[in-house]
Structures are given as C-alpha cells and as structure tokens.
Motif scaffolding. Structure first.
Motif, PDB file in Angstrom:
ATOM      1  N   GLY A 179      -2.433   8.375  -1.292  1.00 27.59           N
ATOM      2  CA  GLY A 179      -3.486   8.322  -0.521  1.00 27.59           C
ATOM      3  C   GLY A 179      -5.156   7.748  -1.100  1.00 27.59           C
ATOM      4  O   GLY A 179      -4.886   7.166  -2.013  1.00 27.59           O
ATOM      5  N   LYS A 180      -6.002   7.730  -0.479  1.00 29.37           N
ATOM      6  CA  LYS A 180      -7.309   7.484  -0.939  1.00 29.37           C
ATOM      7  C   LYS A 180      -8.050   8.175  -1.543  1.00 29.37           C
ATOM      8  O   LYS A 180      -8.568   7.760  -2.866  1.00 29.37           O
ATOM      9  CB  LYS A 180      -7.899   6.737   0.321  1.00 29.37           C
ATOM     10  CG  LYS A 180      -9.358   6.155   0.175  1.00 29.37           C
ATOM     11  CD  LYS A 180      -9.195   4.721  -0.750  1.00 29.37           C
ATOM     12  CE  LYS A 180     -10.633   4.268  -1.017  1.00 29.37           C
ATOM     13  NZ  LYS A 180     -10.718   3.124  -1.642  1.00 29.37           N
TER      14      LYS A 180
ATOM     15  N   GLY B 178     -16.143   6.676   5.880  1.00 32.17           N
ATOM     16  CA  GLY B 178     -15.308   5.065   5.772  1.00 32.17           C
ATOM     17  C   GLY B 178     -16.478   4.070   5.782  1.00 32.17           C
ATOM     18  O   GLY B 178     -17.791   4.174   5.746  1.00 32.17           O
TER      19      GLY B 178
ATOM     20  N   GLY C 151      -2.913   5.576  -5.058  1.00 32.31           N
ATOM     21  CA  GLY C 151      -2.178   5.056  -3.767  1.00 32.31           C
ATOM     22  C   GLY C 151      -0.785   5.410  -3.762  1.00 32.31           C
ATOM     23  O   GLY C 151      -0.301   5.324  -2.620  1.00 32.31           O
TER      24      GLY C 151
ATOM     25  N   SER D 153      -7.276  11.916   2.248  1.00 35.10           N
ATOM     26  CA  SER D 153      -7.682  10.804   3.247  1.00 35.10           C
ATOM     27  C   SER D 153      -6.527   9.648   2.828  1.00 35.10           C
ATOM     28  O   SER D 153      -6.078   9.398   1.865  1.00 35.10           O
ATOM     29  CB  SER D 153      -8.824  10.032   3.125  1.00 35.10           C
ATOM     30  OG  SER D 153      -9.156   9.428   2.104  1.00 35.10           O
ATOM     31  N   GLY D 154      -6.382   8.935   3.802  1.00 40.13           N
ATOM     32  CA  GLY D 154      -5.409   7.877   3.922  1.00 40.13           C
ATOM     33  C   GLY D 154      -5.455   7.022   5.173  1.00 40.13           C
ATOM     34  O   GLY D 154      -6.135   7.112   5.892  1.00 40.13           O
ATOM     35  N   PRO D 155      -4.283   6.007   5.312  1.00 37.13           N
ATOM     36  CA  PRO D 155      -4.573   5.067   6.162  1.00 37.13           C
ATOM     37  C   PRO D 155      -4.608   5.723   7.810  1.00 37.13           C
ATOM     38  O   PRO D 155      -4.840   4.850   8.745  1.00 37.13           O
ATOM     39  CB  PRO D 155      -3.475   4.128   5.986  1.00 37.13           C
ATOM     40  CG  PRO D 155      -2.510   4.862   5.142  1.00 37.13           C
ATOM     41  CD  PRO D 155      -3.182   5.676   4.430  1.00 37.13           C
TER      42      PRO D 155
ATOM     43  N   ASP E 227      -8.606   6.060   5.112  1.00 32.23           N
ATOM     44  CA  ASP E 227      -9.282   5.546   3.905  1.00 32.23           C
ATOM     45  C   ASP E 227     -10.654   5.972   3.489  1.00 32.23           C
ATOM     46  O   ASP E 227     -11.271   5.203   3.013  1.00 32.23           O
ATOM     47  CB  ASP E 227      -8.995   4.095   3.389  1.00 32.23           C
ATOM     48  CG  ASP E 227      -7.272   3.920   3.501  1.00 32.23           C
ATOM     49  OD1 ASP E 227      -6.592   4.771   3.455  1.00 32.23           O
ATOM     50  OD2 ASP E 227      -7.121   2.896   4.161  1.00 32.23           O
TER      51      ASP E 227
END
Length: 503
Positions: free
Chosen positions: A272-273, A338, A247, A290-292, A319
């Motif tokens: 990130g995720k 997701g 994270g 991937s991330g927010p 995410d």
C-alpha cells in the motif's frame, strides 16, 4: 496545501495572502478556559506546613508509599527527577492552572498521559530536600508567574478541605495518543526510554536510548520491508508494536515483553501507500492503511490479542498520507490527505464504529495532527504555498483553514511542549523549521530554522518532557533535542554516526 474554498482565491492573490500571514496568525482565537473543576483529595495525612511567603505550597505528611492522587483532570506535562525535589510531576488542568507534586518515591504516570481527578499518580517519599516523607503540593495560577497560589484555598473552593481522605473506586483509563507515522518514527518504551526506527532502502534500522532521557545505542539493522512507511503503537500491556508498509508488502513485529527484545517480522497484509496506528479507549490497537482503492483498517479483537481481517472503511482518498489523533472522549480520528482531496473519519463512540468519510479540505503534500492543552484537535497540512492549519472549535465543529506560513511542500510533524503548547516542525529539501504556540491554546510564533533540509521528520517526547526531533536525509539520520524547555541542542547524527539514509 490549497484547502477547499481557499484554493481559487489563493491561486489569484498569492502575493497578497503571503503579506497577510502574520496578521492572520495573530488573530487565531484561543479557546476560552473551561469552568473550574471539582477537585479530588491529593493524599491522606496531616498538613505539616502551610502555604506562606517562604513556603511555595502545602506539605501533607504521611508514611513512605502513601498513594498520591491527581487533584483534577488534566495532562501530565512533567514527570521526572530534579535534585531539590526528587521525583516530581506537573499536571496541566482544563482551567489553565497547574498542579505540582514533589518528593515522591515512585511515579506512576508519564509525560503526555491524560489523568482524571482522584487517579493515583505516585507514591509519597522523602527524596530531594526533605526532612521526612511528605507530599509537597503546589498550584500555579498562571504559567508565567514565579510563585504559586495557596493550594488549601484552591482546593477548598472546589470542595476539598485539608486534611482529607482520598476516594476509591475504578478510574477511567488514561488516553493513549497516536504516535506520528512516517518513514522515521519514535516512541517511548514502558521504562521511559525512547526508541527510534528509520526505513532505509535496505530495510528498517533501530536505535534506542540506553536509559531514560540518556544517550543512544548504535544503529541496528532489522531487515523488513525496504523504503517503508512506519507506524508504532503500544499494546495494552506496554509492549510496543511496529508496522512497516511498502508497495508490495506489509509486515509487523512487537516487543516480547515491556521494554524488552523484539519478535521477528511477520506478514500483516499486502502492499500500500501509507499507514497509521492508534490505540482504542479499551487498549486495542487499530491500524489504517491507504492504497489505490482508498483506506482499509484492521484492529485487535482484544487488548494484546489477535487481529481482525482487513476491512474497508467506506472510501477515503486513494494513495493518501494518513495520520491519527484522539478526541478528548477517547474516540480515534483519522485524517487522510491526497494530492487533490483531504478527508476525515472518526469513531462515533469510544471503541465503536466509524462515521462516513467527510471532506476536510483540498489536496496537499503532508499532514500532522495533534491536540491542544484543552483537548481540541489541531491539524496542519503542507502544499506548494506553505502550511495551513485547522482546529476544533467544539467537539464536532472545526475552524476554516488558515494560512500559517512555513516551508512549501514540507514533511510535517508535531509534538506537545511540557507546558501544553503545540509545536510544529516542517522539513523540505532546503530547510527544517518550526513554529510553536506562544501560550497553551494560543496563536503561533513566527517560523524559525532548527536544522538542514531533508526527506522525513518526526517528533517525540522524552520521559522528562523534553521534545526530541529526528530528521532523515540522503546522508543519514539526524536529531536535536531540547536542552531546556526553550533551548535546543545542535543538529547532529544519532550516536555520532550517520545511520540509515533515506532518499
């Protein structure tokens, strides 16, 4: 997973859907065989023994070191050693036939490699039960048969008459398929030894086979990001490169030489995720994360070279869990799942730009992507009612989502068996199960248990084609491996020690 249009119906008729799972799985269409291919000359030399009832194949004799070539396009399903044959190779072709090559002095391809007609795969030798240097070539007409068909007749029907002169000229690069990403990942070094990495709370841990298909080292702590998501890919020169994302940070490290030692960790980006890595058709590694705000990517600007800046991909689920696969023409495809949506993006040409993100299904827990024996991609996703799958019906078209049963909300991984069948492994906190295609490109078996419950799972392939599975839990890291091509070892610690624990 509750894919798109099936979500509402499944919420209403869950019990009925569960009762129908065996029938639905049994009717999954297998892809039709493609047209027979134009063959290539397997080796220069003279026919020293023809096919007959006491000789299952044809012998082509020549000097030790004479190049041996694939007779057609296909995928390497066996590349190894056996006592009576010495070094040997099998290739599964798009028409369902298998070519087999024995007594080599050297092999140039590994299990999982995609080859093209006329590509050099080995050098002639006299290993095993042999009276002199030659290629023993077999053609299997059906994977269930116990005796082959006449290779000379098979080749002649496709334009090659023995003895023959091999062609020359440049050959297309082999396809390099992405390795499964996750908190435990594994890949083969250039010398065939498996390496495995598991991301504990205190950083990444590493173990490796001490020889190809052999026993394992002790676990070695490497530091790096704690509780990370991992991805691994080979550079164009064979050096593995590892990516670790949590994270707050993204780091990477790489082998300093093929099959050699490793660099220190270096910063690769922000937190990130999840992450996934694949290899472009020209050998450049490409990394997605991937991330927010969706998904970003970064890629090598040249094979074995430096990296681009991070670039947006035009969206994608925030995410999300991410996996990559490769189409038969060499284009990378990315799948991002997701909690509420599943999307898909693909290269519009090998090494090229990317399509917009498109809707691929509803949300779910985890995913895995693989390719059938005929090259068609197949995607599995898990959710609260089990596992579903979707497969290509053509180069750009897909089936509807179909229920496949299996453990609910499970971690997923998949790998190819030596005869080209996709095998899927699913693990949740209570159980570890697997299902497999009953034949190449065919429907799937019932689910069967293979281990205890845990937190993460990955599958890879040994140099001799046997699948090996690694599973993590709060107690440590386990593995099981094929002792044959249909039998498995016990579920045990790697190197008989607990190793890294993953919550």
């Amino acid at each position: 997973m509750l894919p798109g249009p099936l979500r509402t119906a499944l919420n209403c008729v869950l019990a009925a859907a569960a009762a129908l799972l065996p029938a639905l799985a049994a009717t999954t269409p297998a892809a039709a065989r493609t047209a027979d291919f134009a063959a290539a000359c397997p080796a220069g030399g003279f026919v020293s023994q023809h096919f007959h009832s006491g000789h299952n194949g044809v012998d082509i004799a020549n000097d030790v070191g004479t190049p041996i070539y694939a007779v057609g396009d296909g995928e390497v399903t066996i590349s190894g050693y056996t006592g009576d044959y010495g070094q040997w190779i099998r290739i599964l072709h798009p028409d369902g036939r298998i070519s087999e090559y024995g007594h080599m002095s050297r092999r140039d391809v590994s299990v999982g490699d995609r080859v093209v007609a006329g590509q050099q795969i080995a050098l002639m030798g006299a290993e095993g039960n042999s009276t002199g240097p030659h290629l023993h070539l077999r053609i299997w007409g059906d994977q269930s048969t116990s005796y082959g068909i006449d290779p000379e007749a098979y080749l002649a029907e496709r334009g090659v008459v023995l003895p023959c002169t091999p062609g020359s000229g440049p050959r297309p690069k082999q396809l390099v398929y992405p390795a499964e990403s996750g908190r435990v990942v594994s890949a083969r070094s250039a010398d065939g030894r498996l390496e495995v990495f598991a991301a504990g709370a205190d950083g990444v841990h590493h173990a490796w086979q001490q020889e190809a298909n052999g026993s394992w080292s002790a676990w070695e702590p490497l530091g790096g990001p704690g509780s990370a998501e991992l991805a691994i890919a080979p550079n164009a020169d064979g050096r593995l490169e590892m990516f670790a994302l949590n994270g707050s940070t993204f780091q990477h490290r790489w082998q300093l030489s093929p099959s050699g030692g490793w660099s220190n960790w270096e910063t690769f980006g922000g937190g990130g995720k999840d992450t996934a890595a694949g290899v472009n058709a020209d050998g450049r590694i490409e990394v997605y994360a991937s991330g927010p705000v969706g998904l970003m990517h970064r890629y090598q600007v040249a094979p074995n070279g430096g990296w681009s800046e991070w670039e947006p991909t035009g969206g994608g689920p925030a995410d999300s869990r991410v996996e990559m696969e490769k189409s038969p023409d060499g284009r990378l495809e990315v799948f991002a799942l997701g909690g509420s949506t599943f999307q898909h993006q693909y290269q519009t040409a090998p090494n090229g730009g990317w399509s917009p993100w498109d809707t691929f299904g509803g949300g779910g827990h985890d995913l895995t992507a693989d390719h059938n024996a005929d090259g068609r991609l197949e995607v599995f996703a898990s959710g609260p009612v089990g596992v579903f799958h979707k497969y290509q019906t053509g180069p750009t078209s897909w089936s509807q989502w179909e229920p496949a049963g299996g453990p609910a909300d499970s971690q997923l991984t998949s790998e190819r068996t030596a005869d080209g069948r996709v095998e899927v492994f699913a693990m949740n906190g209570n159980t570890a199960m697997h299902t497999w295609q009953t034949a190449a490109n065919a429907p799937y078996s019932d689910w069967a248990a293979f281990g205890t419950g845990g937190t993460e799972v990955t599958a890879t392939t040994n140099a001799d084609g046997r699948i090996e599975i690694f599973g993590t839990s709060q107690a440590g890291t386990y593995h099981t491996w094929q002792t044959g091509f249909t039998t498995w070892s016990d579920w045990t610690w790697v190197n008989n020690t607990a190793g890294p624990a993953l919550n």
